[in-house]
Each structure stands twice: as C-alpha cells, then as structure tokens.
Design an enzyme around this catalytic site. Structure first.
Site, PDB file in Angstrom:
ATOM      1  N   ASN A 103       0.849  -1.195   0.000  1.00 44.71           N
ATOM      2  CA  ASN A 103       0.000   0.000   0.000  1.00 44.71           C
ATOM      3  C   ASN A 103       0.880   1.238   0.000  1.00 44.71           C
ATOM      4  O   ASN A 103       2.012   1.204   0.475  1.00 44.71           O
ATOM      5  CB  ASN A 103      -0.877   0.000   1.262  1.00 44.71           C
ATOM      6  N   HIS A 105       0.820   5.274   1.262  1.00 39.06           N
ATOM      7  CA  HIS A 105       0.095   6.148   2.193  1.00 39.06           C
ATOM      8  C   HIS A 105       0.766   7.523   2.190  1.00 39.06           C
ATOM      9  O   HIS A 105       1.996   7.612   2.274  1.00 39.06           O
ATOM     10  CB  HIS A 105       0.127   5.530   3.588  1.00 39.06           C
ATOM     11  N   SER A 132       4.767   6.867   2.503  1.00 39.67           N
ATOM     12  CA  SER A 132       5.234   5.567   3.002  1.00 39.67           C
ATOM     13  C   SER A 132       4.697   4.471   2.094  1.00 39.67           C
ATOM     14  O   SER A 132       3.523   4.509   1.697  1.00 39.67           O
ATOM     15  CB  SER A 132       4.706   5.296   4.418  1.00 39.67           C
ATOM     16  N   ASP A 141      -2.912   0.798   8.033  1.00 42.60           N
ATOM     17  CA  ASP A 141      -1.628   1.466   7.757  1.00 42.60           C
ATOM     18  C   ASP A 141      -0.564   1.121   8.805  1.00 42.60           C
ATOM     19  O   ASP A 141       0.242   1.984   9.197  1.00 42.60           O
ATOM     20  CB  ASP A 141      -1.822   3.003   7.681  1.00 42.60           C
TER      21      ASP A 141
HETATM   22  C1  GRF Z   1      -2.574   8.752  -2.981  1.00 42.86           C
HETATM   23  O1  GRF Z   1      -2.220   9.977  -2.443  1.00 42.86           O
HETATM   24  C2  GRF Z   1      -2.215   7.634  -2.055  1.00 42.86           C
HETATM   25  O2  GRF Z   1      -1.150   7.934  -1.208  1.00 42.86           O
HETATM   26  C3  GRF Z   1      -3.459   7.441  -1.234  1.00 42.86           C
HETATM   27  O3  GRF Z   1      -4.515   7.716  -2.124  1.00 42.86           O
HETATM   28  C4  GRF Z   1      -4.081   8.607  -3.121  1.00 42.86           C
HETATM   29  C5  GRF Z   1      -4.484   8.006  -4.446  1.00 42.86           C
HETATM   30  O4  GRF Z   1      -4.286   8.916  -5.491  1.00 42.86           O
HETATM   31  N1  GRF Z   1      -3.495   6.111  -0.661  1.00 42.86           N
HETATM   32  P1  GRF Z   1      -4.505   8.417  -6.993  1.00 42.86           P
HETATM   33  O5  GRF Z   1      -5.926   7.860  -7.083  1.00 42.86           O
HETATM   34  O6  GRF Z   1      -3.488   7.362  -7.285  1.00 42.86           O
HETATM   35  O7  GRF Z   1      -4.338   9.639  -7.841  1.00 42.86           O
END
Ligand code: GRF
Length: 195
Positions: A103, A105, A132, A141
């Site tokens: 994932n 984050h 992260s 997370d």
């Molecule tokens: C990203 O900022 C990621 O860190 C978080 O959700 C957002 C997704 O953005 N988990 P996208 O849909 O890839 O533009």
C-alpha cells in the site's frame, strides 16, 4: 515474470504510473479492481488496455467482499497493489496474500495513519510530510515499512501545491518499488525452481 493486480477507488494517478512502468517490464498487470462505478481510474485502465473488474458495494458489503476474494483467488496474482483503495481489506484476503499486499500512504507512518493523512499532516506546521510504502497487515496502515520519502515543505506551499509534491514523490517511487517487488518474487521463484 510475475503478476500483479491493482486495487484503486479514485483518480488513479498512481495506477497509471504503475501500469506505464510495468508495460516496460517483464511483469504483468492482470487487472484493475475498482469499488467505485464512476471512478476516473476506470477510464485510465480502459485507455491503457488493462482489464477492469468492478466490484459494487452498494447492495451488500459482505457479498462484495466475497466477490473480491473469489476474484483475487482466481486471478492468483503474485502481488496485490493498493493504490488509493479506500476500503479495509477483509482479514481472509490479508491472510490469503500474507506479505504480498502493498500500500502507499501519503504520510510518514506511523504518523497520520488512516483517512485524510495529507490534510492532517499539512495542518500541523511542525510535522514533516511525505509518503510511506508498506506491506499490508491486519491493521490500518500498520504493516512493515518498505520505504519512506520526505516531501519538501519549504516555501510555504498551500495544500494543493503540497498535494502535487506528494503525488510527484508517489509517482516517482511507487511504480519502482512495485517493479522491484515483482523482480524479487521472480528471482525467488527462479532460485526455487533450480534446486
Ligand atoms: C494517494 O495519495 C495515495 O497515497 C493514497 O490515495 C491517493 C491516491 O491517489 N493512498 P490516486 O488515485 O493514485 O491519484
């Protein structure tokens, strides 16, 4: 060669960066799985010719989770990649792919785990901001970190500018880390086969 599936719910900029990176690799992106019928990520996948599986949660969360588990079992990817997937995976799926779900984050975990991490870290002027990449476990997370990168907070950026900086970092590093994980899976498989 190793296979992955991406799960996403929203815009899909990370999905697109990953799909583009993997198109130029020996690895396969088998499918995008999306839980939001109108998410922009679906159009991105269609444009990039990545098969899309929509899983609707409207009628029943339980049924949707069963469908998701069946889909992942039958696709049998080596790696499951969460890229802005706004749901908590059921424990059965985490167990099925233990250690093989990653994932991204938008904070420097363990700080600001959970929802609205970017906004919450931005609201604290003393906190460092960044991203992260971690392995998914049963918590929210909380899984083992694979990498973290700090974002530049200088110059009094507004929230939109800070979001751009975070996304730039994500697009630079997440596709590379996913490709490296797939390389490692592939190498490990090769070593086992040669024994
Ligand atoms: C990203 O900022 C990621 O860190 C978080 O959700 C957002 C997704 O953005 N988990 P996208 O849909 O890839 O533009």
């Amino acid at each position: 060669m190793a296979d992955c599936v991406v799960l996403a719910s929203g815009s899909g900029s990370n999905f697109e960066a990953i799909a583009t990176r993997l198109a130029d690799s020996p690895h396969r992106l088998l499918s995008l799985i999306c839980d939001q019928p109108d998410a922009p990520v679906i159009a991105r996948a269609e444009r990039l010719l990545v098969p899309v599986l929509r899983i609707s949660y409207v009628e029943s969360r339980r049924e949707a989770e069963c469908r998701l588990e069946r889909a992942l079992s039958s696709l049998a990817p080596d790696l499951v990649v969460l890229a802005g997937y706004m749901r908590i995976l059921p424990a059965a799926i985490v167990d099925l792919f233990a250690g093989r779900i990653v994932n991204i984050h938008p904070s420097l975990l363990p700080a600001f785990a959970g929802l609205h991490a970017l906004e919450r870290s931005y609201a604290d002027p003393d906190s460092a901001m960044g991203i992260s990449v971690h392995v998914v476990d049963h918590g929210v997370d909380t899984g083992p970190l694979l990498a973290q990168f700090e974002a530049d907070r200088t110059g009094e950026p507004d929230l939109v500018q800070m979001e751009e900086r975070i996304h730039t970092l994500e697009h630079r590093h997440y596709p590379r880390i996913v490709a490296e994980q797939l390389d490692a899976i592939d190498r490990y498989r090769g070593v086992r086969a040669s024994r």
